[in-house]
Design an enzyme around this catalytic site. Structure first.
Site, PDB file in Angstrom:
ATOM      1  N   ASP A  21       8.830  -3.201   4.813  1.00 13.62           N
ATOM      2  CA  ASP A  21       7.991  -2.260   5.592  1.00 13.62           C
ATOM      3  C   ASP A  21       8.805  -1.448   6.556  1.00 13.62           C
ATOM      4  OD1 ASP A  21       5.845  -0.474   6.040  1.00 13.62           O
ATOM      5  OD2 ASP A  21       4.790  -2.062   7.227  1.00 13.62           O
ATOM      6  N   ARG A  56      -2.740   1.878  -5.934  1.00  7.35           N
ATOM      7  CA  ARG A  56      -3.663   2.209  -4.754  1.00  7.35           C
ATOM      8  C   ARG A  56      -4.849   2.557  -5.611  1.00  7.35           C
ATOM      9  NH1 ARG A  56      -2.217   2.222   0.254  1.00  7.35           N
ATOM     10  NH2 ARG A  56      -4.425   2.403   0.642  1.00  7.35           N
ATOM     11  N   HIS A  79      -3.506  -4.576   6.347  1.00  5.06           N
ATOM     12  CA  HIS A  79      -3.610  -3.419   5.220  1.00  5.06           C
ATOM     13  C   HIS A  79      -3.830  -4.042   3.854  1.00  5.06           C
ATOM     14  CE1 HIS A  79      -3.069   0.533   3.569  1.00  5.06           C
ATOM     15  NE2 HIS A  79      -1.728   0.375   3.848  1.00  5.06           N
ATOM     16  N   ARG A 127      -9.340   3.738   8.802  1.00  4.78           N
ATOM     17  CA  ARG A 127      -7.879   3.273   9.195  1.00  4.78           C
ATOM     18  C   ARG A 127      -7.844   3.637  10.708  1.00  4.78           C
ATOM     19  NH1 ARG A 127      -2.480   5.495   6.439  1.00  4.78           N
ATOM     20  NH2 ARG A 127      -2.932   3.644   5.145  1.00  4.78           N
ATOM     21  N   GLN A 170      -3.423  -2.404   0.520  1.00  5.76           N
ATOM     22  CA  GLN A 170      -2.111  -2.103  -0.097  1.00  5.76           C
ATOM     23  C   GLN A 170      -1.815  -3.459  -0.855  1.00  5.76           C
ATOM     24  OE1 GLN A 170       0.142   0.483   0.196  1.00  5.76           O
ATOM     25  NE2 GLN A 170       0.876  -0.655  -1.391  1.00  5.76           N
ATOM     26  N   CYS A 214       5.345  -0.360   0.579  1.00  6.01           N
ATOM     27  CA  CYS A 214       4.075   0.283   0.599  1.00  6.01           C
ATOM     28  C   CYS A 214       4.161   1.971   0.996  1.00  6.01           C
ATOM     29  CB  CYS A 214       3.223  -0.115   1.702  1.00  6.01           C
ATOM     30  SG  CYS A 214       3.604   0.048   3.610  1.00  6.01           S
TER      31      CYS A 214
HETATM   32  N1  NVA Z   1       2.993  -0.717   8.681  1.00  4.01           N
HETATM   33  C1  NVA Z   1       2.950   0.499   8.501  1.00  4.01           C
HETATM   34  C2  NVA Z   1       2.157   0.737   7.258  1.00  4.01           C
HETATM   35  C3  NVA Z   1       1.989   2.135   6.704  1.00  4.01           C
HETATM   36  C4  NVA Z   1       1.355   2.243   5.347  1.00  4.01           C
HETATM   37  C5  NVA Z   1       2.172   1.474   9.556  1.00  4.01           C
HETATM   38  O1  NVA Z   1       1.084   0.507   9.943  1.00  4.01           O
HETATM   39  O2  NVA Z   1       2.502   2.543  10.101  1.00  4.01           O
HETATM   40  N1   CP Z   2       0.824   2.822   1.951  1.00  3.53           N
HETATM   41  C1   CP Z   2      -0.066   3.613   2.394  1.00  3.53           C
HETATM   42  O1   CP Z   2      -1.075   3.317   2.871  1.00  3.53           O
HETATM   43  O2   CP Z   2       0.209   5.088   2.580  1.00  3.53           O
HETATM   44  P1   CP Z   2      -0.351   6.103   3.585  1.00  3.53           P
HETATM   45  O3   CP Z   2      -0.217   5.832   4.767  1.00  3.53           O
HETATM   46  O4   CP Z   2       0.162   7.451   2.988  1.00  3.53           O
HETATM   47  O5   CP Z   2      -1.919   5.898   3.309  1.00  3.53           O
END
Ligand code: NVA
Ligand code: CP
Length: 301
Positions: free
Chosen positions: A220, A288, A132, A105, A135, A260
């Site tokens: 989101d 997930r 992502h 990540r 997800q 998500c």
């Molecule tokens: N768009 C959000 C998704 C979090 C799971 C982010 O990147 O923070």
């Molecule tokens: N939806 C998601 O990726 O959650 P986290 O940021 O908690 O991993």
């Protein structure tokens, strides 16, 4: 055989993607029945590099590896040399000589592409600024479990043209559904990601028009991880882009709502929607685990 990575959904072909969703549903059922010990990844190790926070992603990958008889190692830049500037190429070469599969990540998508180029083992995108994909596996699994095939259905994504939106665009191509995106000016998805999906994806301004006749409504956060400084400006820009009862009333009666998570009630979604009868966000979060188990199994085969 070349190592398979999962950097975007388009690393799968439609048949592989469908099989993976079916497999996730099967693994979930098998796990719930609980009478079979299935440990295809015994003695295997997943390296998990997190340059951003996570609850669901971390716990689902760690739990998935434990179910499969393997182990997971959590690596944060705070206490590895990655955070002190060791080149990504060197980190990829070293880590991939030790562990059997790696998830990352991070921020720039280009970073995970570079890591994958130098990795001897499969690399999974656990969220970048651009995509992502994990997800989306869970989201599609959730739709299929509740409503059957998503092919030919209409999905409405309301909000920021961000990593989730881009992955929905790729999913529309892979799983053959129509996608309507409603976003404010200046926050549209990347035109280069939209263009190859132009036969299935429409980018609109008005959330009410976009949600007419939708089978699934998704949103989101307005400010993603790394955009905290923009929160106030984004709150103003996205003021009309809330998924609320009025938006849901435009959608089909049996439309589902997904997010998500983490969610901000009163911002991108109202409490009555996310906590209401059309919301499947808890199944979505749980999936997930099951979808990523299917992915780990697929990439390690
Ligand atoms: N768009 C959000 C998704 C979090 C799971 C982010 O990147 O923070
Ligand atoms: N939806 C998601 O990726 O959650 P986290 O940021 O908690 O991993």
């Amino acid at each position: 055989m070349a190592v398979r990575h999962f950097l975007t959904l388009l690393d799968l072909d439609p048949l592989e993607a469908q099989a993976l969703i079916d497999r996730a549903i099967h693994l979930k059922r098998q796990h719930k029945i609980g009478d079979v010990i299935y440990e295809p990844l015994k003695n295997k190790v997943l390296g998990m590099v997190f340059e951003k926070s996570s609850t669901r992603t971390r716990v689902s990958f760690e739990t998935g590896m434990a179910h499969f008889g393997g182990q997971a190692i959590f690596l944060s830049p705070r206490d590895t040399q990655l955070g002190r500037g060791e080149p990504i190429e060197d980190s990829a070469r070293v880590l991939s000589r030790m562990v059997d599969i790696i998830m990352i990540r991070t921020f720039e998508h280009e970073k995970i592409e570079r890591f994958a180029e130098y990795s001897q083992v499969p690399v999974i995108n656990a969220l970048t600024d651009s995509y992502h994909p994990c997800q989306l596996l869970a989201d599609i699994q959730t739709y299929v479990e509740h409503r059957g095939s998503i092919a030919g259905k209409t999905v409405t994504y309301i909000g920021d043209g961000n990593n989730m939106c881009h992955s929905y665009i790729n999913a529309a191509r892979l799983f053959d559904f129509k996608l309507r995106v409603a976003c404010p000016q200046g926050y549209a998805p990347d035109a280069e990601i939209v263009a190859p999906a132009a036969d299935r994806v429409e980018v609109l301004r008005d959330p009410l028009t976009a949600s007419e006749g939708a089978d699934l409504v998704v949103t989101d956060v307005w400010a993603s991880m790394g955009q905290e400084d923009e929160s106030a400006g984004r709150a103003r820009a996205f003021d009309n882009y809330q998924v609320n009862a009025e938006v849901m009333a435009q959608a089909n009666d049996d439309a589902l709502f997904m997010h998500c998570l983490p969610a901000h009630r009163g911002e991108e979604v109202t409490a009555d929607v996310i906590d209401g009868p059309q919301s499947v966000v808890w199944d979505e979060a749980e999936n997930r685990l099951h979808a990523q188990k299917a992915l780990l199994e697929f990439l390690m085969r």
